[in-house]
Design an enzyme around this catalytic site. Structure first.
Site, PDB file in Angstrom:
ATOM      1  CB  THR A  39      -0.668   0.168   1.518  1.00 16.00           C
ATOM      2  OG1 THR A  39      -1.734  -1.511   1.622  1.00 16.00           O
ATOM      3  CG2 THR A  39      -1.517   0.674   1.148  1.00 16.00           C
ATOM      4  CG  ASP A  70      -8.759  -6.181   4.516  1.00 15.60           C
ATOM      5  OD1 ASP A  70      -7.732  -6.672   4.996  1.00 15.60           O
ATOM      6  OD2 ASP A  70      -8.668  -4.907   3.679  1.00 15.60           O
ATOM      7  CB  THR A  84      -3.775  -1.355  -1.336  1.00 19.74           C
ATOM      8  OG1 THR A  84      -3.200  -1.945  -0.258  1.00 19.74           O
ATOM      9  CG2 THR A  84      -5.643  -1.436  -0.952  1.00 19.74           C
TER      10      THR A  84
HETATM   11  O1  DON Z   1      -7.887  -2.216   2.715  1.00 22.30           O
HETATM   12  C1  DON Z   1      -7.641  -1.886   4.090  1.00 22.30           C
HETATM   13  O2  DON Z   1      -7.174  -1.460   5.273  1.00 22.30           O
HETATM   14  C2  DON Z   1      -5.851  -2.522   4.164  1.00 22.30           C
HETATM   15  N1  DON Z   1      -6.401  -4.121   2.595  1.00 22.30           N
HETATM   16  C3  DON Z   1      -4.931  -1.864   3.606  1.00 22.30           C
HETATM   17  C4  DON Z   1      -3.537  -2.830   3.702  1.00 22.30           C
HETATM   18  C5  DON Z   1      -2.599  -2.410   3.988  1.00 22.30           C
HETATM   19  O3  DON Z   1      -2.467  -0.955   4.426  1.00 22.30           O
HETATM   20  C6  DON Z   1      -0.980  -2.991   3.578  1.00 22.30           C
HETATM   21  N2  DON Z   1       0.311  -2.361   3.961  1.00 22.30           N
HETATM   22  N3  DON Z   1       1.176  -1.602   5.004  1.00 22.30           N
END
Ligand code: DON
Length: 207
Positions: free
Chosen positions: A16, A58, A34
């Site tokens: 991300t 998620d 992301t």
């Molecule tokens: O949508 C989200 O909240 C997560 N899938 C974001 C993933 C993320 O930030 C990973 N990065 N370090």
């Protein structure tokens, strides 16, 4: 798989990222993007030349299971057609008098909301400039697990002891997030960029 360092001068994070932009008229864009971790699904759309994410992770994958790692097994986040999965991504624009004041955001999964909130508090309530706000130590709590994590070397032992004496469980860990932001200083008309020094591929630039 190729290493992206063969194509770029600097190492670029594989997951991300966030960028914030302001134009000469003060219009702002705040964008968090992301693939999820490690090149997303690792599938390239045929003919498209871009990777597909794996945000499906998620969704609530195991109904009913709520664990100390922060997986929350509630029904609203179950996988179903036409539903959008839970996301913590929080690209944010703070406005004042109907005009953008600052654009901010960060990667970091479930820590994103707290990172973004602390940036707003640091600038608006504590009077820091956008760069100072980026560098200040960050904390994270997400209800489950009931633990407050604090960035290492950012909080004094006294502060942590006082907090624990109030009954909070704490955990000291490495960096939290990688924030990027722009700020419009209304007093002198300048635009300021803030790039988090926690990562090697951040930057602020004016054109
Ligand atoms: O949508 C989200 O909240 C997560 N899938 C974001 C993933 C993320 O930030 C990973 N990065 N370090």
């Amino acid at each position: 798989m190729s290493d992206e360092r063969e194509f770029a001068n600097i190492y670029e994070s594989e997951d991300t990222t966030h960028f914030s932009v302001v134009d000469k008229d003060g219009n702002m864009v705040s964008l968090t993007y992301t693939l999820e971790n490690g090149y997303g699904s690792r599938i390239v759309a045929e003919g498209g030349g871009y990777l597909l994410n794996n945000e499906m992770g998620d969704f609530n994958a195991v109904p009913g299971v709520t664990n100390r790692d922060g997986q929350i097994g509630t029904p609203p986040n179950l996988i179903a057609p036409e539903k959008r999965m839970l996301s913590s991504m929080s690209p944010t624009i703070v406005a004042q008098d109907g005009r953008p004041l600052m654009a901010i955001g960060s990667p970091g999964g479930r820590t994103i909301i707290n990172t973004t909130m602390q940036l707003i508090l640091n600038v608006i309530d504590h009077g820091m400039n956008i760069a100072e706000a980026m560098e200040a130590g960050r904390i994270h709590h997400q209800w489950l697990p009931d633990v407050t994590s604090m960035e290492e070397r950012s909080f004094s032992p006294d502060t942590i002891n006082l907090y624990e004496a109030m009954g909070h469980e704490t955990r000291v860990r490495g960096r939290q997030g990688s924030a990027m932001g722009v700020y419009h200083d209304r007093e002198n008309g300048l635009f300021m960029g803030g790039a988090d020094s926690r990562v090697g591929d951040s930057g602020a630039a004016g054109y």
